[in-house]
Motif scaffolding. Structure first.
Motif: not given
Length: 855
Positions: A474-485
């Motif tokens: 499972a993803d241990p960082y589920p709340n991470d969002k991209p800083l930028f693309t």
């Protein structure tokens, strides 16, 4: 900042004023009536006429004539005064007034001292009659007075921010942006200015300063390097700025090499400050053989207690305790020593078995607050009577340190300098700084904090709450969002931290993108691997590129000195004790044609790197036993391969047996690899591209380039946790970026060039190896014409339940024909199984033939 009108433009402006009488018709064409009559046949005194003329329009014309006369006499101040009075009449039409304002602005700038004209310029601006030239001239004055916000307002009113504006105005606008705190607006403007005119030294320096402020130290150093090559770093201060920038981006060896070259060429002073900086750079680069003479020279010219303490620490790191004790005694004499200094001196004396002197030093430390606790324990130990014999034994066991020569980097200076003792082995420059992790990565974060410090990797308390061993990760960082693309629209901003392979994808596909997340240093290995890796330092060695000896269990070369040593770290990295995987592979074409799928099963018994049953390479030459089979479905078996991978291929070559499709027999084949096609890849992947690279190293010369900070695929849990189906991921042209995760990490860069007399489909290959896991994560494969052909991208997946890491999936792009090949897809296949009971016997050819030879 002061703008000056070019001489030819100023003369042209004055020439225009000299022809003013001849141009009087321009003003008279407005059909205005002058109340005071004139007598054309008689030359009247303009001053007299001015006194008797009451019509504003007539006065304006007379004042213009007087201005022309003043210009003829080179009295530009008087001419300026007359034109100001003419404009103050408010009698001229719009076009005529605009022409006169331009003339006045040219006079202001032709005067050569705008500061003196400041009150008049301000009056014109206040009156609302100032031309764009006047606004820009006053802005120049304000820049010199550091009134940046006022200058910015004037320049914007003048149109300096409009396309096609005069380059000197745009350059002034950049200075105003920077001074008023609008640096984000200044950055693209400076880049445009340098594209238009790269000959302006200040633009290069300002751009580097801004990039440094925004944390992009790599680009700042690159700009300074270009400025240096263009000859714009003309002062010692500028050159030292490049040295400092290079150190700040995490390249102290490059910075030290440059500073050494500058000192040797007498382009910076050979003084105490620069020698001290040089010593600090060598220390940061962990090049103690270079730092030592630098510090020794420094203490001779400017002795101080802190310098002697630093020198002593360096000696102690090298186990040179007599020299350390002498340096510490000098520190004691020069300054008021604290408890730590006395403790260090006592320890150095103890290491020489000088127990009496050590006791005296520890008793001095015992009197001070910062030394009391440790000193009392040492005193008790030394007075016990056991210390002398143990110290003598330890001193006798210490060997002589072997110093090699060090070749300095010439990338920034253009030089090649070798320092150190003659006849030693060449040391490759490592750009890392600070302390190391147990397997040899830089433990510290980078200078701007975008790469964090290593804190032990992902620990059990950080696992997802509902995860249990044996389940799909499972993803241990589920709340991470991209800083930028990163896209083609902002590519220039991130170019310096992208590999050539990723840049090629952006060039080929306008809609390619890379979502970038916060960097997570999640890789962790078992403690046994850490302990063994430390123990391998100085013991593991290569007697040839394919002959590893002296290594045991852990990373063979945690402090690598060559490219091939790093590749051996990748080859022998810990991947569990045993491993069973089922995965899917596919070839994807650039059109909408459905991908071609194939299933692969793998069973691996690792012999080297096995924490439960570690092998001894002196007795057991096997690195691993590998069994794999392929089929269109999980139950089908179309092809079987058995491999015995060896550590010393000269002593015992790789053993390979196959059961071909449709033939229920096993054949032993000669040791294959290199550029033999990988089954089911349609020729897109070769056998030595499995696991990013595997097999012998003999066809290439391996050059260690150094370390870089790159955006690489990392923590790829979302590609394997089941949220995406394979049909969603395998999009035409390139792998679907939606589930990918890129992070900024440090990687080792290695260049492999085809060895003379050998032949491979790839002429040159560049490998990027993650420092925290020793996984190869990116590979750029070029053809023999030097063109990038195949680009491998491994999405690093740390398996926290097994304390290991591997790349899954792995994507191989063919940049010529537009296809790509993906293997190690796990999202729709069973999760990997670690530590499955296996025996050596099941990997013997007879047993494999008996079990799988009937399909």
């Amino acid at each position: 900042m002061t703008m000056r009108l070019p001489m030819h433009a100023a003369l042209a402006a004055l020439g225009l004023l000299l022809t003013m009488p001849a141009l009087a018709d321009q003003y008279r064409s407005e059909q205005r009536i002058v109340e005071t009559p004139t007598q054309p046949e008689k030359q009247e005194d303009p001053q007299q006429l001015l006194r008797i003329t009451t019509d504003p329009y007539g006065k304006a014309l007379l004042l213009r004539d007087l201005a022309a006369q003043a210009v003829q006499k080179h009295d530009y101040a008087k001419a300026t005064q007359y034109l100001e009075q003419a404009l103050a009449q408010n009698a001229l039409s719009g076009p005529a007034a605009a022409q006169m304002k331009d003339d006045l602005a040219q006079l202001y700038m032709a005067s050569g001292d705008l500061k003196k004209m400041q009150p008049r310029l301000e009056a014109q601006v206040k009156s609302g009659q100032a031309s764009p030239q006047m606004l820009a001239a006053l802005a120049s004055v304000y820049l010199g007075q550091k009134r940046y916000q006022d200058a910015l307002s004037l320049l914007q009113k003048a149109g300096a921010d409009k396309p096609g504006a005069d380059i000197s105005w745009r350059r002034a606008l950049a200075a105003a942006y920077i001074g008023s705190g609008h640096e984000h607006d200044a950055l693209p403007l400076l880049e445009q200015l340098l594209k238009q005119d790269p000959s302006h030294r200040e633009d290069w320096l300002r751009l580097a300063a801004l990039q440094l402020k925004f944390g992009d130290k790599a680009r700042a150093a690159a700009v300074m390097e270009l400025a240096n090559r263009l000859g714009f770093l003309t002062s010692a201060e500028d050159r030292l700025r490049l040295v400092t920038l290079t150190a700040q981006i995490g390249a102290p060896f490059e910075a030290g090499s440059l500073l050494q070259s500058l000192i040797d060429r007498k382009e910076v002073a050979d003084d105490q400050a620069n020698r001290k900086l040089l010593a600090q750079l060598w220390l940061a680069a962990r090049e103690d053989s270079l730092a030592l003479p630098a510090l020794q020279a420094l203490v001779k010219t400017a002795p101080s207690a802190p310098l002697y303490q630093q020198l002593a620490q360096l000696y102690m790191d090298r186990d040179e305790y007599a020299a350390a004790a002498q340096a510490l005694q000098q520190a004691v004499q020069l300054g008021k020593p604290n408890g730590k200094t006395w403790l260090a001196l006592g320890f150095a004396q103890y290491q020489q078995a000088d127990i009496d002197a050590a006791l005296a030093s520890f008793r001095q430390a015992d009197k001070l607050a910062d030394g009391h606790a440790s000193a009392s324990e040492w005193i008790h130990y030394l007075e016990s009577g056991k210390a002398r014999e143990q110290a003598l034994q330890a001193a006798s066991e210490r060997g002589q340190r072997d110093e090699g020569e060090v070749q300095l980097s010439g990338r920034l200076s253009g030089d090649t300098v070798v320092l150190g003792s003659a006849g030693g082995s060449q040391a490759v420059a490592a750009v890392a700084s600070g302390k190391l992790t147990p397997i040899g990565a830089d433990a510290n974060g980078n200078a701007d904090g975008t790469i964090p410090a290593w804190t032990g990797g992902l620990q059990r308390v950080q696992w997802p709450k509902d995860f249990h061993v044996g389940q799909r990760l499972a993803d241990p960082y589920p709340n991470d969002k991209p800083l930028f693309t990163i896209t083609n629209d902002n590519l220039a901003q991130y170019r310096s931290r992208l590999s050539a392979g990723h840049l090629a994808l952006f060039a080929k596909y306008p809609d390619y993108r890379m979502p970038v997340y916060a960097s997570r240093r999640s890789v962790a290995y078992p403690q046994a691997i850490y302990d063994a890796s430390r123990a391998n330092v100085g013991k593991a060695r290569l007697t040839g590129s394919d002959e590893l000896i002296g290594a045991h269990l852990g990373v063979p070369f945690p402090q690598p000195r060559s490219g091939v040593e790093i590749m051996w770290n990748h080859r022998t990295r810990y991947r569990g004790n045993t491993l069973v995987t089922q995965s899917t592979q596919a070839v994807v074409r650039p059109n909408d044609e459905a991908p071609t799928y194939l299933k692969q099963t793998e069973r691996i018994l690792f012999r080297y790197g096995n924490t439960r049953d570690p092998s001894d390479l002196s007795d057991d030459n096997i690195l691993l036993y590998y069994l794999t089979w392929f089929g269109k479905t999980r139950s089908e078996i179309d092809f079987v391969a058995l491999v015995h991978e060896t550590a010393n291929s000269l002593k015992q070559p790789r053993g390979i047996w196959v059961i071909p499709p449709g033939i229920p027999k096993m054949f032993r084949v000669p040791p294959v690899g290199y550029d033999q096609p990988f089954p089911g890849s349609e020729g897109l992947m070769f056998l030595d591209m499995i696991d990013m690279y595997n097999g012998a190293f003999d066809r290439y010369v391996w050059k260690l380039v150094g370390k870089r900070e790159l955006y690489i695929p990392y923590n790829s849990y979302r590609l394997s946790d089941g949220r995406y189906k394979y049909a969603q991921l395998l999009t035409p042209k390139f792998f679907n970026p939606a589930g990918t995760r890129y992070e900024l990490h440090r990687v080792w860069q290695i260049e492999a060039t085809e060895r003379g007399g050998k032949r491979h489909s790839f002429g040159t290959r560049t490998f990027y190896v993650d420092e925290d896991s020793w996984n190869v994560v990116l590979v750029e494969n070029e053809d023999h014409d030097g063109r990038l052909w195949r680009f491998q991208e491994g999405h690093l997946l740390p398996a926290y339940d097994a304390q290991t890491a591997n790349c899954a999936p792995v994507i191989t792009y063919d940049l010529k024909d537009g296809r790509y090949f993906v293997n190690r897809l796990f999202a729709e296949d069973p999760p990997a199984q670690f530590d499955v009971p296996m025996r050596k016997a099941e990997f013997m050819p007879d047993n494999v033939r008996a079990r799988y030879g009937h399909f």
